[in-house]
Scaffold this motif. Structure first.
Motif, short mmCIF file in Angstrom:
data_model
loop_
_atom_site.label_atom_id
_atom_site.label_comp_id
_atom_site.label_asym_id
_atom_site.label_seq_id
_atom_site.Cartn_x
_atom_site.Cartn_y
_atom_site.Cartn_z
N TRP A 131 0.12 14.01 8.63
CA TRP A 131 -1.00 13.46 9.40
C TRP A 131 -1.79 12.52 8.52
O TRP A 131 -2.09 12.81 7.38
CB TRP A 131 -1.90 14.60 9.90
CG TRP A 131 -1.21 15.49 10.86
CD1 TRP A 131 -0.55 16.64 10.58
CD2 TRP A 131 -1.11 15.31 12.26
NE1 TRP A 131 -0.04 17.19 11.72
CE2 TRP A 131 -0.37 16.39 12.78
CE3 TRP A 131 -1.56 14.36 13.17
CZ2 TRP A 131 -0.07 16.54 14.12
CZ3 TRP A 131 -1.27 14.49 14.50
CH2 TRP A 131 -0.54 15.56 14.98
N SER A 132 -2.11 11.35 9.07
CA SER A 132 -2.91 10.38 8.33
C SER A 132 -4.18 10.07 9.12
O SER A 132 -4.24 10.26 10.33
CB SER A 132 -2.10 9.10 8.09
OG SER A 132 -1.69 8.54 9.31
N GLY A 133 -5.15 9.56 8.43
CA GLY A 133 -6.40 9.24 9.12
C GLY A 133 -7.58 9.59 8.27
O GLY A 133 -7.47 9.77 7.07
N PRO A 134 -8.73 9.64 8.81
CA PRO A 134 -9.07 9.69 10.22
C PRO A 134 -9.17 8.29 10.84
O PRO A 134 -9.38 7.30 10.15
CB PRO A 134 -10.44 10.37 10.22
CG PRO A 134 -11.04 10.00 8.92
CD PRO A 134 -9.90 9.89 7.95
N PHE A 135 -9.01 8.25 12.16
CA PHE A 135 -9.12 7.03 12.94
C PHE A 135 -10.17 7.25 14.01
O PHE A 135 -10.43 8.37 14.43
CB PHE A 135 -7.79 6.68 13.61
CG PHE A 135 -6.67 6.43 12.64
CD1 PHE A 135 -6.49 5.18 12.09
CD2 PHE A 135 -5.80 7.45 12.27
CE1 PHE A 135 -5.45 4.94 11.19
CE2 PHE A 135 -4.77 7.22 11.38
CZ PHE A 135 -4.59 5.95 10.83
N THR A 136 -10.76 6.14 14.47
CA THR A 136 -11.75 6.21 15.54
C THR A 136 -11.13 5.65 16.82
O THR A 136 -10.52 4.58 16.80
CB THR A 136 -13.00 5.38 15.19
OG1 THR A 136 -13.48 5.83 13.94
CG2 THR A 136 -14.08 5.54 16.25
N GLU A 151 -10.54 3.65 9.77
CA GLU A 151 -11.89 3.73 9.22
C GLU A 151 -12.10 2.76 8.07
O GLU A 151 -13.10 2.04 8.03
CB GLU A 151 -12.18 5.16 8.74
CG GLU A 151 -12.44 6.13 9.86
CD GLU A 151 -13.77 5.90 10.53
OE1 GLU A 151 -14.80 5.82 9.83
OE2 GLU A 151 -13.78 5.77 11.76
N ASN A 152 -11.18 2.71 7.13
CA ASN A 152 -11.38 1.94 5.91
C ASN A 152 -11.22 0.44 6.12
O ASN A 152 -12.08 -0.35 5.73
CB ASN A 152 -10.41 2.39 4.82
CG ASN A 152 -10.60 3.86 4.49
OD1 ASN A 152 -11.67 4.40 4.71
ND2 ASN A 152 -9.55 4.48 3.98
N SER A 153 -10.14 0.02 6.74
CA SER A 153 -9.83 -1.41 6.84
C SER A 153 -10.30 -2.06 8.13
O SER A 153 -10.36 -3.28 8.22
CB SER A 153 -8.32 -1.62 6.68
OG SER A 153 -7.64 -1.03 7.79
#
Length: 178
Positions: A131-136, A151-153
């Motif tokens: 699992w990767s993330g977090p995403f919005t 979130e980051n990019s």
């Protein structure tokens, strides 16, 4: 069968294997073909001769033999139809079992989620998370296509809702049980 130069052995190997598999072996008492497939292997010339001999020996009427063969073909069709119905019923039951276990997921815009990395990785580490993330979540479509933002990019892309799960923020309280 092969010339003196022995360059054509690859062309003759199929014929040699066929002769070996269909020949009677004294050590096992049957041909290897019969050992594997459970029935004797007849060459086309042998079948024609056996059929002619059987009809002549038993004095069969060819019309009666034809009718019996037609009945056998109809019976074979009945077996196929029955097998088709059984397979269809099995698939239906399996689908119902599978559908009962699918959990419905509802997502809202501005919710935090994790994305499942489904790319095949050889020799994946035992403790490495997929699992990767977090995403919005930015936008949710009615057909479970969800647009998310990293979130980051700030990169945006669309994913299938089945690849997402809710991200729970915060520290986990650990209690000691001693």
């Amino acid at each position: 069968m092969v010339r003196v130069s022995r360059k054509e052995w690859a062309k003759k190997i199929d014929d040699a294997l066929c002769a070996f598999k269909t020949a009677f072996k004294i050590s096992i008492g049957i041909p290897p073909y019969q050992l594997v497939y459970g029935k004797a292997c007849y060459l086309l010339v042998e079948l024609e001769h056996i059929t002619y001999w059987t009809i002549k020996f038993l004095n069969f009427d060819t019309k009666t033999v034809g009718e019996k063969r037609l009945l056998q073909l109809n019976e074979l069709d009945e077996f196929r139809v029955k097998a088709y119905k059984n397979a269809k019923l099995y698939k239906k039951k399996t689908k119902m079992w599978h559908d009962k276990r699918i959990s419905t997921r509802t997502f809202d815009p501005r919710q935090m989620v994790l994305l499942f990395n489904s790319r095949l990785k050889l020799f994946l580490g035992k403790l490495k998370s997929r699992w990767s993330g977090p995403f919005t979540i930015i936008k949710v479509s009615p057909y479970c296509h969800i647009e998310v933002m990293e979130e980051n990019s700030g990169r945006k892309f669309t994913v299938n809702g089945q690849r997402l799960k809710q991200y729970l923020r915060g520290d986990i309280d650990r209690q000691r049980t001693t």
